[in-house]
Scaffold this motif. Structure first.
Motif, PDB file in Angstrom:
ATOM      1  N   PRO A  80       0.804  -1.236   0.000  1.00  0.00           N
ATOM      2  CA  PRO A  80       0.000   0.000   0.000  1.00  0.00           C
ATOM      3  C   PRO A  80       0.827   1.270   0.000  1.00  0.00           C
ATOM      4  O   PRO A  80       0.365   2.306  -0.507  1.00  0.00           O
ATOM      5  N   GLN A  81       2.035   1.223   0.541  1.00  0.00           N
ATOM      6  CA  GLN A  81       2.852   2.432   0.576  1.00  0.00           C
ATOM      7  C   GLN A  81       3.526   2.712  -0.769  1.00  0.00           C
ATOM      8  O   GLN A  81       3.786   3.867  -1.111  1.00  0.00           O
ATOM      9  N   LEU A  82       3.781   1.641  -1.541  1.00  0.00           N
ATOM     10  CA  LEU A  82       4.394   1.822  -2.860  1.00  0.00           C
ATOM     11  C   LEU A  82       3.357   2.166  -3.926  1.00  0.00           C
ATOM     12  O   LEU A  82       3.613   2.987  -4.818  1.00  0.00           O
ATOM     13  N   VAL A  83       2.199   1.516  -3.866  1.00  0.00           N
ATOM     14  CA  VAL A  83       1.130   1.767  -4.843  1.00  0.00           C
ATOM     15  C   VAL A  83      -0.147   2.096  -4.059  1.00  0.00           C
ATOM     16  O   VAL A  83      -1.015   1.241  -3.868  1.00  0.00           O
ATOM     17  N   PRO A  84      -0.262   3.331  -3.615  1.00  0.00           N
ATOM     18  CA  PRO A  84      -1.393   3.694  -2.764  1.00  0.00           C
ATOM     19  C   PRO A  84      -2.653   4.043  -3.547  1.00  0.00           C
ATOM     20  O   PRO A  84      -2.640   4.167  -4.773  1.00  0.00           O
ATOM     21  N   GLY A  85      -3.733   4.210  -2.807  1.00  0.00           N
ATOM     22  CA  GLY A  85      -4.953   4.776  -3.353  1.00  0.00           C
ATOM     23  C   GLY A  85      -5.638   3.936  -4.405  1.00  0.00           C
ATOM     24  O   GLY A  85      -5.555   2.703  -4.432  1.00  0.00           O
ATOM     25  N   GLU A  86      -6.355   4.637  -5.311  1.00  0.00           N
ATOM     26  CA  GLU A  86      -7.162   3.958  -6.324  1.00  0.00           C
ATOM     27  C   GLU A  86      -6.311   3.084  -7.236  1.00  0.00           C
ATOM     28  O   GLU A  86      -6.729   1.991  -7.624  1.00  0.00           O
ATOM     29  N   ARG A  87      -5.124   3.556  -7.572  1.00  0.00           N
ATOM     30  CA  ARG A  87      -4.253   2.778  -8.439  1.00  0.00           C
ATOM     31  C   ARG A  87      -3.921   1.426  -7.792  1.00  0.00           C
ATOM     32  O   ARG A  87      -3.946   0.387  -8.447  1.00  0.00           O
ATOM     33  N   GLY A  88      -3.600   1.444  -6.518  1.00  0.00           N
ATOM     34  CA  GLY A  88      -3.291   0.216  -5.808  1.00  0.00           C
ATOM     35  C   GLY A  88      -4.465  -0.721  -5.708  1.00  0.00           C
ATOM     36  O   GLY A  88      -4.289  -1.945  -5.620  1.00  0.00           O
ATOM     37  N   ARG A  89      -5.683  -0.158  -5.743  1.00  0.00           N
ATOM     38  CA  ARG A  89      -6.889  -0.998  -5.694  1.00  0.00           C
ATOM     39  C   ARG A  89      -7.243  -1.578  -7.051  1.00  0.00           C
ATOM     40  O   ARG A  89      -7.850  -2.647  -7.136  1.00  0.00           O
ATOM     41  N   LYS A  90      -6.879  -0.892  -8.136  1.00  0.00           N
ATOM     42  CA  LYS A  90      -7.246  -1.348  -9.486  1.00  0.00           C
ATOM     43  C   LYS A  90      -6.233  -2.319 -10.088  1.00  0.00           C
ATOM     44  O   LYS A  90      -6.599  -3.201 -10.867  1.00  0.00           O
ATOM     45  N   ILE A  91      -4.956  -2.144  -9.764  1.00  0.00           N
ATOM     46  CA  ILE A  91      -3.905  -2.960 -10.389  1.00  0.00           C
ATOM     47  C   ILE A  91      -3.725  -4.239  -9.594  1.00  0.00           C
ATOM     48  O   ILE A  91      -3.488  -4.208  -8.381  1.00  0.00           O
ATOM     49  N   THR A  92      -3.826  -5.382 -10.276  1.00  0.00           N
ATOM     50  CA  THR A  92      -3.662  -6.672  -9.613  1.00  0.00           C
ATOM     51  C   THR A  92      -2.257  -7.223  -9.845  1.00  0.00           C
ATOM     52  O   THR A  92      -1.512  -6.749 -10.707  1.00  0.00           O
TER      53      THR A  92
END
Length: 414
Positions: A124-136
């Protein structure tokens, strides 16, 4: 092709999926008859053809069932005339991605990673927010994340293209001994304009994805990604000449590695001594052609990951390679369809070195080829790399190595 696209093509054509090439310049050495029939001379002639087209040195190993052919043509050092040999070690670039992907699939088999889980669940700290939720995790593995490559930003002096007076090799030299951290390179990629929407196809090949996968491995295993891959992929495959470099030098017999960068470096410059922290779990491995054939044979035989995981790796989607060409990309694997069947594997390029390793789907025919020159195509006035005789010579070598005699090599049943 727009100027922006041309810049991306040229700057990103390292540590990535691009067309490979080779060549040589001393005699040709053949260690065994051509496997599967045919003559030693045919493969040797094709190898020599790459050399004659302009690459200093090329070496290869071809397997067919229980028979193996090894050959080398040209020089490992243009100053001394030291010849290349078939067993030399090589920086294999993005072939590393298959090793990293296999390690991730092993952790998926153990339930520690879910391929369709958001990467933000793990990092979560490297890929936070909406982007982190969308990218698998799967999107990172098959290059459909939409995260752009960091290389143009890590090597900024190369972005003057296509105006050669405005472009220089300064970044290549400044970064030679620079120690990058994966986090700073990932941040460069994530801070750049997105290359596409998460999950959209065609995907866009990006080294940033595989640095994130390295961080994912460290998160779930509690050890460095390089250490995990070494113990659980490299050693499991029984590879003795494959390793992540511990410094800028390559241990063991190897060639110098000459970078031409589309005519910007004339004569081509030797970058065999280089700190590979700029590419890490995406493209830093050193290996031999023998080890690469052993690795892909073990992987496709289900000895590195299970059969269901291998099936996931072979589920391909359309992706644009770093040179703009279309490829069929799975989870760290390319699918290559030829006149003699479907092959699986990967290619790779770093500064001065290019490698390709492909294995037929039935596991019997294998080809691994290395060259010690990269980006030989000269740029025209509009900024487009022009065809070179090396391109055709390499295509002829690959065809011969994969398919043998065109008159006696029918395509195997799929």
């Amino acid at each position: 092709m727009t100027k922006a696209k041309r810049i991306r093509l040229v700057v990103c054509a390292a540590a990535g999926a691009v067309a490979l090439s080779v060549s040589a310049s001393a005699g040709t050495v053949a260690a065994a008859p051509e496997p599967g029939g045919g003559s030693t001379a045919a493969l040797g002639t094709a190898l020599e053809g790459v050399h004659r087209a302009g690459v200093p040195g090329v070496f290869a190993e071809v397997r067919d069932g229980g028979r193996t052919w090894r050959g080398a043509s040209g020089v490992a050092d243009t100053a001394t005339g030291r010849p290349v040999t078939p067993g030399m070690r090589q920086r294999v670039g993005s072939v590393t991605k298959t090793f990293t992907a296999a390690a991730v699939l092993q952790q998926a088999e153990r339930g520690r990673i879910r391929l369709d889980a958001p990467i933000g669940d793990y990092l979560p700290q490297l890929v936070p927010g909406e982007r982190g939720r969308k990218i698998t995790v799967r999107m990172l593995l098959n290059n459909t994340s939409g995260i752009p490559d960091y290389i143009p930003y890590a090597f900024p002096s190369l972005q003057g293209f296509p105006s050669l007076p405005d472009m220089s090799s300064r970044s290549l030299d400044e970064n030679r001994f620079r120690q990058f951290s994966p986090e700073e390179l990932i941040e460069l990629g994530l801070s750049a304009p997105p290359a596409g929407e998460p999950g959209a196809t065609p995907g866009v090949y990006s080294n940033t994805n595989y640095l994130l996968l390295g961080q994912l491995l460290e998160r779930v295993t509690g050890t460095s990604a390089e250490a995990y891959i070494t113990r659980n992929v490299i050693e499991r495959a029984g590879l003795r000449e494959t390793s992540f470099p511990s410094g800028p030098w390559i241990e063991g017999p190897h060639s110098r590695m000459y970078e031409a960068f589309y005519g910007l470096l004339a004569p081509p410059r030797d970058y065999s001594v280089y700190n590979m922290s700029w590419t890490g779990t995406g493209a830093a491995l050193v290996s031999t052609m023998d080890d690469l054939n052993r690795f892909y044979a073990a992987l496709l035989d289900g000895r590195i990951v299970g059969r269901s995981s291998l099936a996931e790796m072979q589920r391909t989607v359309p992706v644009r390679a770093l040179d703009g060409s279309p490829i069929q990309y799975g989870l760290g694997l390319h699918r290559v369809d030829t006149r003699c069947g479907t092959f699986w594997g990967h290619d790779g390029t770093v500064w001065g070195a290019g490698t390709i390793s492909l294995t037929r789907s039935d596991g019997r025919r294998q080809m691994s080829v290395a060259v010690n020159l990269q980006r030989w195509n000269v740029i025209d006035a509009s900024g487009v790399p022009q065809p070179h005789p090396i391109d055709a010579a390499l295509s002829a070598l690959y065809d011969r190595a994969m398919c043998g005699d065109p008159e006696t090599r029918p395509a195997p049943a799929e």
